[in-house]
Design a protein around this motif. Sequence first.
Motif, PDB file in Angstrom:
ATOM      1  N   CYS A 118       0.829  -1.204   0.000  1.00 26.15           N
ATOM      2  CA  CYS A 118       0.000   0.000   0.000  1.00 26.15           C
ATOM      3  C   CYS A 118       0.868   1.261   0.000  1.00 26.15           C
ATOM      4  O   CYS A 118       0.633   2.193  -0.775  1.00 26.15           O
ATOM      5  N   GLU A 119       1.867   1.290   0.866  1.00 31.23           N
ATOM      6  CA  GLU A 119       2.737   2.459   0.972  1.00 31.23           C
ATOM      7  C   GLU A 119       3.574   2.671  -0.287  1.00 31.23           C
ATOM      8  O   GLU A 119       3.820   3.814  -0.691  1.00 31.23           O
ATOM      9  N   VAL A 120       3.983   1.583  -0.926  1.00 31.88           N
ATOM     10  CA  VAL A 120       4.758   1.700  -2.166  1.00 31.88           C
ATOM     11  C   VAL A 120       3.880   2.240  -3.287  1.00 31.88           C
ATOM     12  O   VAL A 120       4.295   3.114  -4.059  1.00 31.88           O
ATOM     13  N   LEU A 121       2.652   1.743  -3.390  1.00 30.68           N
ATOM     14  CA  LEU A 121       1.725   2.261  -4.399  1.00 30.68           C
ATOM     15  C   LEU A 121       1.507   3.764  -4.200  1.00 30.68           C
ATOM     16  O   LEU A 121       1.518   4.536  -5.163  1.00 30.68           O
TER      17      LEU A 121
ATOM     18  N   HIS B 143      -7.782  -3.367   4.029  1.00 29.67           N
ATOM     19  CA  HIS B 143      -7.081  -3.803   5.240  1.00 29.67           C
ATOM     20  C   HIS B 143      -7.247  -2.846   6.423  1.00 29.67           C
ATOM     21  O   HIS B 143      -6.578  -3.010   7.442  1.00 29.67           O
ATOM     22  N   ALA B 144      -8.117  -1.861   6.263  1.00 29.01           N
ATOM     23  CA  ALA B 144      -8.376  -0.877   7.317  1.00 29.01           C
ATOM     24  C   ALA B 144      -7.105  -0.143   7.756  1.00 29.01           C
ATOM     25  O   ALA B 144      -6.885   0.090   8.938  1.00 29.01           O
ATOM     26  N   PHE B 145      -6.288   0.234   6.788  1.00 31.02           N
ATOM     27  CA  PHE B 145      -5.104   1.045   7.056  1.00 31.02           C
ATOM     28  C   PHE B 145      -5.545   2.517   6.988  1.00 31.02           C
ATOM     29  O   PHE B 145      -5.242   3.230   6.051  1.00 31.02           O
ATOM     30  N   TYR B 146      -6.275   2.965   8.001  1.00 28.51           N
ATOM     31  CA  TYR B 146      -6.884   4.286   7.957  1.00 28.51           C
ATOM     32  C   TYR B 146      -5.885   5.440   7.900  1.00 28.51           C
ATOM     33  O   TYR B 146      -6.118   6.397   7.149  1.00 28.51           O
TER      34      TYR B 146
ATOM     35  N   ARG C 132      -6.094   7.922   4.789  1.00 27.66           N
ATOM     36  CA  ARG C 132      -6.282   9.365   4.983  1.00 27.66           C
ATOM     37  C   ARG C 132      -5.342  10.152   4.064  1.00 27.66           C
ATOM     38  O   ARG C 132      -5.766  11.048   3.336  1.00 27.66           O
ATOM     39  N   ASP C 133      -4.073   9.794   4.070  1.00 25.19           N
ATOM     40  CA  ASP C 133      -3.089  10.508   3.257  1.00 25.19           C
ATOM     41  C   ASP C 133      -3.348  10.308   1.761  1.00 25.19           C
ATOM     42  O   ASP C 133      -3.218  11.242   0.969  1.00 25.19           O
ATOM     43  N   ILE C 134      -3.720   9.103   1.383  1.00 25.37           N
ATOM     44  CA  ILE C 134      -3.977   8.786  -0.027  1.00 25.37           C
ATOM     45  C   ILE C 134      -5.185   9.569  -0.528  1.00 25.37           C
ATOM     46  O   ILE C 134      -5.159  10.158  -1.617  1.00 25.37           O
TER      47      ILE C 134
ATOM     48  N   LEU D  27     -12.547  11.400   3.123  1.00 21.45           N
ATOM     49  CA  LEU D  27     -11.569  11.893   4.092  1.00 21.45           C
ATOM     50  C   LEU D  27     -12.252  12.222   5.418  1.00 21.45           C
ATOM     51  O   LEU D  27     -11.756  11.851   6.479  1.00 21.45           O
ATOM     52  N   PHE D  28     -13.374  12.888   5.347  1.00 23.99           N
ATOM     53  CA  PHE D  28     -14.110  13.240   6.550  1.00 23.99           C
ATOM     54  C   PHE D  28     -14.478  11.976   7.339  1.00 23.99           C
ATOM     55  O   PHE D  28     -14.296  11.916   8.557  1.00 23.99           O
ATOM     56  N   HIS D  29     -14.949  10.943   6.655  1.00 23.43           N
ATOM     57  CA  HIS D  29     -15.330   9.694   7.326  1.00 23.43           C
ATOM     58  C   HIS D  29     -14.117   8.966   7.913  1.00 23.43           C
ATOM     59  O   HIS D  29     -14.211   8.383   8.998  1.00 23.43           O
ATOM     60  N   ILE D  30     -13.007   9.026   7.224  1.00 21.03           N
ATOM     61  CA  ILE D  30     -11.779   8.402   7.745  1.00 21.03           C
ATOM     62  C   ILE D  30     -11.336   9.120   9.019  1.00 21.03           C
ATOM     63  O   ILE D  30     -10.954   8.472  10.002  1.00 21.03           O
ATOM     64  N   LEU D  31     -11.385  10.437   8.984  1.00 18.58           N
ATOM     65  CA  LEU D  31     -10.993  11.206  10.166  1.00 18.58           C
ATOM     66  C   LEU D  31     -11.865  10.844  11.365  1.00 18.58           C
ATOM     67  O   LEU D  31     -11.375  10.732  12.487  1.00 18.58           O
ATOM     68  N   LEU D  32     -13.133  10.635  11.116  1.00 20.22           N
ATOM     69  CA  LEU D  32     -14.017  10.210  12.199  1.00 20.22           C
ATOM     70  C   LEU D  32     -13.629   8.828  12.704  1.00 20.22           C
ATOM     71  O   LEU D  32     -13.627   8.578  13.913  1.00 20.22           O
ATOM     72  N   LYS D  33     -13.283   7.925  11.792  1.00 20.88           N
ATOM     73  CA  LYS D  33     -12.869   6.586  12.205  1.00 20.88           C
ATOM     74  C   LYS D  33     -11.579   6.631  13.014  1.00 20.88           C
ATOM     75  O   LYS D  33     -11.389   5.850  13.932  1.00 20.88           O
ATOM     76  N   LEU D  34     -10.712   7.508  12.644  1.00 23.29           N
ATOM     77  CA  LEU D  34      -9.453   7.649  13.369  1.00 23.29           C
ATOM     78  C   LEU D  34      -9.636   8.397  14.682  1.00 23.29           C
ATOM     79  O   LEU D  34      -8.704   8.514  15.469  1.00 23.29           O
ATOM     80  N   LYS D  35     -10.833   8.912  14.873  1.00 27.22           N
ATOM     81  CA  LYS D  35     -11.149   9.688  16.076  1.00 27.22           C
ATOM     82  C   LYS D  35     -10.232  10.886  16.236  1.00 27.22           C
ATOM     83  O   LYS D  35      -9.911  11.296  17.337  1.00 27.22           O
ATOM     84  N   GLU D  36      -9.812  11.395  15.082  1.00 25.47           N
ATOM     85  CA  GLU D  36      -9.052  12.632  15.120  1.00 25.47           C
ATOM     86  C   GLU D  36     -10.043  13.748  15.369  1.00 25.47           C
ATOM     87  O   GLU D  36     -11.222  13.653  15.028  1.00 25.47           O
ATOM     88  N   GLU D  37      -9.562  14.782  15.959  1.00 27.28           N
ATOM     89  CA  GLU D  37     -10.442  15.897  16.247  1.00 27.28           C
ATOM     90  C   GLU D  37     -10.838  16.568  14.945  1.00 27.28           C
ATOM     91  O   GLU D  37      -9.997  17.047  14.201  1.00 27.28           O
ATOM     92  N   VAL D  38     -12.125  16.537  14.662  1.00 29.62           N
ATOM     93  CA  VAL D  38     -12.652  17.198  13.481  1.00 29.62           C
ATOM     94  C   VAL D  38     -13.296  18.490  13.962  1.00 29.62           C
ATOM     95  O   VAL D  38     -14.287  18.473  14.679  1.00 29.62           O
TER      96      VAL D  38
END
Length: 183
Positions: free
Chosen positions: A87-90, A120-123, A127-129, A152-163
Amino acid sequence: RNLTVALSFGQPPERSIKTARKWEAAELCFQTAAKFEDKVVERQFVAQNSKELGLLYLVQGNVDLAVVKLKQALQISKKSKDSLCYCEVLQALGECYLQQDRRDEAVQYLQKSQEVAQEHAFYPQERDIVMLLAKCYEKSNMIKYNQYSSRLFHILLKLKEEVSEPMRLQELKIRAAGSPPDV
């Protein structure tokens, strides 16, 4: 020891020789570790070393050499079934092509990377991609831009980052107006 030092390149900033901008030392470590690739049984370590060397070349602006190393890492990580490295290489290949203004190729790699990240749930990676993909479409395709912004908004919520509230308002503004947010 060189492999350990080389792999620390991808570690948090306080432990990374990349942060200290010791490019030559990092390159020497990765190249030294690469000399022993044929002796490494765990192929994912070879893929990671090639990936990190490719990322180093990318940071240094040597995009052509970065692409060569990253494509090596892509093949090895795919065979070794190291999904995170793959994933990171791609993603890194997508970034290389973005730097070369080859948007269509960049989008192909980034979309494949997002599929792997989502599967694989690599949130954090997704997010960065997704941010990169949204940027690719910011001026050319508002529908796709809005789709990636929403993801992106949904990923941020999954990561529980402060939105923050302004971000929520921007999201609503994007959906309602169909235009990119003012930055």
